[in-house]
Design a protein around this motif. Structure first.
Motif, PDB file in Angstrom:
ATOM      1  N   THR A   1      35.643  43.477  31.022  1.00 28.17           N
ATOM      2  CA  THR A   1      34.337  43.205  30.436  1.00 28.17           C
ATOM      3  C   THR A   1      34.648  42.265  29.148  1.00 28.17           C
ATOM      4  O   THR A   1      34.011  41.446  28.591  1.00 28.17           O
ATOM      5  CB  THR A   1      33.627  44.181  30.064  1.00 28.17           C
ATOM      6  OG1 THR A   1      34.380  45.369  29.589  1.00 28.17           O
ATOM      7  CG2 THR A   1      32.891  44.702  31.293  1.00 28.17           C
ATOM      8  N   GLY A   2      35.771  42.782  28.470  1.00 28.58           N
ATOM      9  CA  GLY A   2      36.124  42.237  27.091  1.00 28.58           C
ATOM     10  C   GLY A   2      36.370  40.596  26.988  1.00 28.58           C
ATOM     11  O   GLY A   2      35.995  39.776  26.369  1.00 28.58           O
ATOM     12  N   VAL A   3      37.110  40.304  28.294  1.00 27.03           N
ATOM     13  CA  VAL A   3      37.398  38.661  28.639  1.00 27.03           C
ATOM     14  C   VAL A   3      36.083  38.059  28.846  1.00 27.03           C
ATOM     15  O   VAL A   3      36.062  36.907  28.224  1.00 27.03           O
ATOM     16  CB  VAL A   3      38.297  38.879  29.734  1.00 27.03           C
ATOM     17  CG1 VAL A   3      38.524  37.211  30.270  1.00 27.03           C
ATOM     18  CG2 VAL A   3      39.702  39.420  29.958  1.00 27.03           C
ATOM     19  N   VAL A   4      35.240  38.612  29.574  1.00 23.78           N
ATOM     20  CA  VAL A   4      33.859  37.730  29.559  1.00 23.78           C
ATOM     21  C   VAL A   4      33.281  37.812  28.352  1.00 23.78           C
ATOM     22  O   VAL A   4      32.738  36.760  28.045  1.00 23.78           O
ATOM     23  CB  VAL A   4      32.973  38.654  30.804  1.00 23.78           C
ATOM     24  CG1 VAL A   4      31.506  38.138  30.593  1.00 23.78           C
ATOM     25  CG2 VAL A   4      33.756  38.704  32.048  1.00 23.78           C
ATOM     26  N   ARG A   5      33.413  38.931  27.294  1.00 22.05           N
ATOM     27  CA  ARG A   5      32.757  38.803  26.260  1.00 22.05           C
ATOM     28  C   ARG A   5      33.371  37.703  25.266  1.00 22.05           C
ATOM     29  O   ARG A   5      32.562  37.080  24.520  1.00 22.05           O
ATOM     30  CB  ARG A   5      32.724  40.247  25.643  1.00 22.05           C
ATOM     31  CG  ARG A   5      32.070  40.290  24.310  1.00 22.05           C
ATOM     32  CD  ARG A   5      31.956  41.740  23.639  1.00 22.05           C
ATOM     33  NE  ARG A   5      31.197  41.862  22.707  1.00 22.05           N
ATOM     34  CZ  ARG A   5      30.886  43.148  22.145  1.00 22.05           C
ATOM     35  NH1 ARG A   5      31.612  44.083  22.521  1.00 22.05           N
ATOM     36  NH2 ARG A   5      30.222  43.440  21.129  1.00 22.05           N
ATOM     37  N   VAL A   6      34.364  37.661  25.355  1.00 25.67           N
ATOM     38  CA  VAL A   6      35.402  36.583  24.388  1.00 25.67           C
ATOM     39  C   VAL A   6      34.976  35.130  25.217  1.00 25.67           C
ATOM     40  O   VAL A   6      34.844  34.386  24.197  1.00 25.67           O
ATOM     41  CB  VAL A   6      36.640  36.904  24.469  1.00 25.67           C
ATOM     42  CG1 VAL A   6      37.627  35.534  24.043  1.00 25.67           C
ATOM     43  CG2 VAL A   6      37.382  37.940  23.890  1.00 25.67           C
TER      44      VAL A   6
END
Length: 321
Positions: free
Chosen positions: A191-196
């Motif tokens: 989910t963090g990769v998508v947020r970045v």
């Protein structure tokens, strides 16, 4: 006859089981769905029933087993064999897992946190090569970890040792579910990769399929981000570089603190393989000091979904007479 070990990997959607030899070779494995209804009250009875059913199915008896080991989400009290706060299991109240499973199977039982258990698995039979000094990072929906030092898991005074996902990599950065800002989990999880990617797309003005998809409101995944980066998508490559920077920074901090033989990276995001590992290693070398740089290696996990059951089974080795 050589006695066997049972490993149980308890997850929010499935419970995985394996019967292993004392040396860690899987001989049988199976899984059941995790029934989280009624505040998770069916989970432990289902585990007991499944173990007993398979012991009978394989024409075995309880005394042929050294013990059962289990990895569980939530806050695990290893001494009491209890779990609380495993919200993906609907376990809001204290669960007396050890007492119930020992009573239901007549086999000794040990339990630890699921990320710690996966670390034990990779250390014993995977990328950790059974070394006494191994750090493990798992990149999934969140970021978990486990630290093995002097051949034993580090737990800390409250069981929060090895919470790699909450290493601060960006002071005053994204708000984490833990309540603080800038945790690794907010940048390097799926989910963090998508947020970045979403944040970087807003400021990006060039040609990029990833930017087009985000601007169009399409659903994207971390896998898609890595796939596009591999195809030389400009924004995709920038996102992967940013994520690798944060991961490399965290690995550098781990290396400088612990100097393990191996820092092993596993979990769903690590499926990006050497494409990710090479970039993380570049930043790890930037952030680690010379002794660590030359003696600590970054590796990809090797056991995949079997790390949990193998590591869980290794907990039961404490019962070997």
């Amino acid at each position: 006859m050589e006695k066997k070990l049972i490993g149980v990997d308890l997850g929010g959607t499935t419970v995985k089981f394996a019967i292993l030899t004392e040396t860690g070779d899987i001989q049988q494995k199976w899984s059941i769905e995790t029934n989280v209804l009624d505040e998770g009250s069916h989970i432990v009875p289902d585990i007991i029933a499944s173990i007993n059913h398979h012991i009978r199915l394989f024409d075995m008896t309880a005394d042929q087993f050294v013990g059962i080991g289990m990895g569980s989400p939530g806050t695990v009290n290893r001494a009491d064999g209890t779990v609380i706060g495993a919200y993906n299991l609907n376990w809001k109240t204290l669960q007396n897992v050890q007492a119930d499973i020992e009573a239901g199977t007549q086999i000794p039982f040990a339990i630890d946190n699921d990320a710690n258990v996966a670390a034990l698995g990779e250390r014993w039979k995977g990328a950790g090569e059974n070394d006494d000094e191994v750090a493990f990072i798992t990149l999934g929906t969140g970021v978990g970890g486990g630290i093995i030092a002097n051949g034993a898991l580090l737990h800390g005074v409250a069981g929060a040792g090895g919470e790699v996902g909450h290493i601060t990599v960006e002071p005053n950065g994204y708000m984490c579910t833990c309540g603080k800002h800038g945790c690794l989990e907010q940048y390097a999880s799926a989910t963090g990769v998508v947020r970045v990617a979403r944040d970087m797309a807003e400021e990006f003005a060039g040609q990029s399929k990833l930017k087009e998809m985000l601007d169009d409101g399409q659903e994207i995944t971390s896998k898609l981000v890595f796939d596009l980066a591999k195809e030389n998508d400009v924004l995709g490559k920038m996102v992967v570089d940013k994520v690798s920077y944060y991961l490399g920074l965290a690995c550098g901090n781990l290396g400088n603190m612990l100097n393990p033989a191996y820092i092993v990276i596993g979990g769903g995001v690590s499926a990006a393989g050497t494409f990710l590992l090479d970039q993380v290693t570049k930043y790890f070398k930037q952030f680690s000091f010379p002794t660590v740089r030359s003696s600590t290696s970054l590796k990809l996990a090797q056991l995949g979904n079997e790390a949990g059951v193998i590591g869980a089974a290794s907990l039961a080795r404490q019962f070997i007479k």
